[in-house]
Design a protein around this motif. Structure first.
Motif, PDB file in Angstrom:
ATOM      1  N   SER A   1      25.372  35.247  39.500  1.00 17.71           N
ATOM      2  CA  SER A   1      24.141  34.827  39.590  1.00 17.71           C
ATOM      3  C   SER A   1      24.054  33.317  40.037  1.00 17.71           C
TER       4      SER A   1
ATOM      5  N   THR B   1      25.022  30.407  38.877  1.00 20.65           N
ATOM      6  CA  THR B   1      24.694  29.270  37.820  1.00 20.65           C
ATOM      7  C   THR B   1      25.367  27.923  38.394  1.00 20.65           C
TER       8      THR B   1
ATOM      9  N   ASP C   1      30.550  35.744  46.272  1.00 25.87           N
ATOM     10  CA  ASP C   1      30.601  36.889  45.300  1.00 25.87           C
ATOM     11  C   ASP C   1      30.616  38.140  46.208  1.00 25.87           C
TER      12      ASP C   1
ATOM     13  N   ILE D   1      37.570  42.427  41.442  1.00 20.35           N
ATOM     14  CA  ILE D   1      38.451  42.046  40.644  1.00 20.35           C
ATOM     15  C   ILE D   1      38.062  42.896  39.308  1.00 20.35           C
TER      16      ILE D   1
HETATM   17  C1  LIG Z   1      31.465  36.937  35.047  1.00 24.23           C
HETATM   18  S1  LIG Z   1      30.820  37.024  36.705  1.00 24.23           S
HETATM   19  C2  LIG Z   1      30.187  35.566  36.911  1.00 24.23           C
HETATM   20  C3  LIG Z   1      29.165  35.207  36.288  1.00 24.23           C
HETATM   21  C4  LIG Z   1      28.712  33.676  36.695  1.00 24.23           C
HETATM   22  N1  LIG Z   1      29.512  32.822  36.308  1.00 24.23           N
HETATM   23  C5  LIG Z   1      27.087  33.619  36.320  1.00 24.23           C
HETATM   24  O1  LIG Z   1      26.816  32.600  35.797  1.00 24.23           O
HETATM   25  O2  LIG Z   1      26.100  34.191  36.840  1.00 24.23           O
HETATM   26  C6  LIG Z   1      31.888  37.560  37.668  1.00 24.23           C
HETATM   27  C7  LIG Z   1      31.644  37.888  39.068  1.00 24.23           C
HETATM   28  O3  LIG Z   1      32.584  38.119  39.786  1.00 24.23           O
HETATM   29  C8  LIG Z   1      32.420  39.003  40.918  1.00 24.23           C
HETATM   30  N2  LIG Z   1      33.701  39.481  41.698  1.00 24.23           N
HETATM   31  C9  LIG Z   1      34.418  40.513  41.261  1.00 24.23           C
HETATM   32  N3  LIG Z   1      35.478  40.775  42.177  1.00 24.23           N
HETATM   33  C10 LIG Z   1      35.177  39.778  43.203  1.00 24.23           C
HETATM   34  C11 LIG Z   1      35.927  39.537  44.494  1.00 24.23           C
HETATM   35  N4  LIG Z   1      36.931  40.292  44.657  1.00 24.23           N
HETATM   36  N5  LIG Z   1      35.368  38.469  45.003  1.00 24.23           N
HETATM   37  C12 LIG Z   1      34.404  37.694  44.836  1.00 24.23           C
HETATM   38  N6  LIG Z   1      33.660  38.013  43.663  1.00 24.23           N
HETATM   39  C13 LIG Z   1      33.932  39.053  42.820  1.00 24.23           C
HETATM   40  C14 LIG Z   1      31.598  39.842  40.363  1.00 24.23           C
HETATM   41  O4  LIG Z   1      30.812  40.560  41.331  1.00 24.23           O
HETATM   42  C15 LIG Z   1      30.807  39.261  39.374  1.00 24.23           C
HETATM   43  O5  LIG Z   1      29.594  38.575  39.789  1.00 24.23           O
END
Ligand SMILES: C[S@@+](CC[C@H](N)C(=O)[O-])C[C@H]1O[C@@H](n2cnc3c(N)ncnc32)[C@H](O)[C@@H]1O
Length: 444
Positions: free
Chosen positions: A84, A86, A102, A316
């Motif tokens: 989102s 941050t 993302d 991932i």
């Molecule tokens: C733990 S969340 C991140 C939350 C973020 N730190 C926040 O404060 O909102 C992990 C993110 O990794 C993204 N993600 C997963 N696979 C991905 C990829 N291959 N490339 C880019 N983003 C990816 C997911 O869509 C998700 O939004």
């Protein structure tokens, strides 16, 4: 490079003194290697940070500290899995160029809205027009709501909720067509994110589960008129925050946000162009992002025509894997990972492959960061440990082995950040007690 014995138990920080911090971390603070911190966040809804819930969202204080400590004003800060947004928002608030990537379309939309100022006059006029249009449609006898089509729609939402959400959506569309609103794309995205932020609450889905699920026992109290009321309250609140954010942005020295449409494995960024990267990757086994946001994505029209499973395979940490892939045990050659994969495989071959694939993708991710970072710059990664089929997976140790021995990063420091999580409801045993913050450095 340090010569560590991979596979040894390095996770115990219980003996380390707990540094408890309320609010901002001072950049002079040197968190000791393997130290323990507890951040009591005061800023979760500061400016546009609170516009939308997101699983495993950062407390702003942690990325703020990392950005201030490891980059300079005017430099570029990348979050390759920005969720989102941050990190991106904190980067721009700290006069850095914020870059966010993302794979998830709703994450990209939230990040865009969170980091795009809208001038006060434009927003005020647009909000007034939207509110008037909502009243008009609510009172109209001729109005036929245009409802999105999706599976089990009428189980997810009560009929009056469907109608009220349609009124909001149709009103946004209608004022876009009938009024000359400057920066309409930005305003429309802002309205849609505010609308999205109430969808889960007014649906019949279990509010305590990150996945979108219906449970027989959950009977939420939602009455006619509640959806419009909630939207109106959220719109008021978020318009105020947007106003404050836009004022802050006006005073910044560096005004730059870059949100490429790419993925963490192939960012499309130039080699050696980034000064700092900060991220929190998805958890293995815990959050299915497309499923978590499926209702919001249906309403926002963000799901393409193809099946959800096709989208999900690219994430991932995906759980969408094929039988052929996990019939036989896959090994990585990593001392920290292979014994764990063998144990999980005995209990659940599918989970073993999901775990293998997560770390294999993370290896490609580290390689991509090694490519885009400038020599000598940092990559800060937060990661929690997991319990998969009763097998403890020390994800941070595995990532350290991957980053150091397979990719060539140097581990500068690691510390444990204790967490108090509210939104995530995963089985008690698998719930994480906190996350490791790993500070890697690309050799000069
Ligand atoms: C733990 S969340 C991140 C939350 C973020 N730190 C926040 O404060 O909102 C992990 C993110 O990794 C993204 N993600 C997963 N696979 C991905 C990829 N291959 N490339 C880019 N983003 C990816 C997911 O869509 C998700 O939004």
């Amino acid at each position: 490079m340090s010569t560590r014995g991979y596979g040894e138990d390095k996770t115990n920080t219980d003996s380390a003194e707990l540094i408890e911090i309320e609010g901002d971390l001072d950049t002079d603070l040197e968190i000791p290697d393997r130290g323990n911190i507890l951040i009591i966040s005061k800023d979760q809804s500061y400016l546009t940070h609170g516009i939308h819930k997101f699983p495993a969202k950062f407390f702003p204080e942690l990325p703020r500290y990392l950005i201030q400590k490891y980059s300079e004003v005017g430099q570029s800060v990348l979050d390759p899995m920005c969720g989102s947004g941050t990190v991106v928002l904190e980067a721009i608030l700290n006069n850095r160029v914020g870059i966010g990537i993302d794979i998830d379309s709703i994450a990209r939309l939230i990040t865009k809205v969170k980091t795009t100022p809208i001038d006060n006059e434009t927003l005020k006029n647009a909000v007034d027009s939207l509110n008037q249009q909502i009243v008009l449609l609510s009172k109209s006898d001729e109005y036929t709501p245009s409802l999105p089509e999706f599976h089990y729609r009428d189980n997810w939402f009560r009929p009056f909720v469907l109608k009220e959400l349609a009124i909001i959506k149709d009103s946004i569309k209608s004022i876009g067509q009938s009024h000359q609103i400057s920066n309409w794309n930005d305003v429309s995205d802002f309205f849609h994110v505010v609308m999205s932020s109430i969808i889960r609450d007014v649906s019949n889905a279990d509010p305590h589960c990150t996945r979108t699920v219906l449970r027989k026992k959950v009977t939420k109290k939602i009455s006619p008129g509640d959806t419009l009321e909630r939207f109106s309250q959220r719109l008021d609140r978020q318009s105020e925050e947007m106003k404050k954010f836009s004022q802050v942005v006006n005073e910044l020295q560096v005004k730059n946000v870059i949100l490429p449409t790419s993925t963490a494995l192939e960012t499309g960024l130039d080699a050696g162009s980034i000064d700092l990267a900060v991220t929190s990757p998805p958890y293995i086994n815990a959050v299915d992002y497309p499923r978590t946001h499926q209702l919001e994505m249906y309403w926002l029209g963000l799901l393409g025509d193809g099946p959800l499973s096709k989208v999900k395979r690219k994430y991932i940490g995906t759980e969408t894997v094929y039988k052929d892939e996990y019939r036989e045990l896959k090994v990585s050659g990593l001392n920290t990972l292979d014994p764990v994969l063998k144990q999980i495989f005995k209990r659940d071959p599918r989970r073993a492959f999901i775990t293998y694939k997560f770390f294999d993708d993370m290896k490609s991710q580290f390689q991509e960061m090694m490519r885009v970072l400038k020599p000598g710059s940092r990559y800060c990664v937060t990661i929690g440990n997991n319990l998969i089929r009763e097998v403890r997976v020390r994800s941070h140790e595995i990532l350290v082995e991957i980053a150091e021995s397979s990719v060539g990063f140097e581990l500068e420091k690691q510390f444990f950040s204790k967490l108090i999580r509210h939104f995530i409801r995963i089985p008690r045993k698998e719930r994480m007690q906190g996350e490791w913050v790993l500070i890697f450095r690309k050799p000069s």
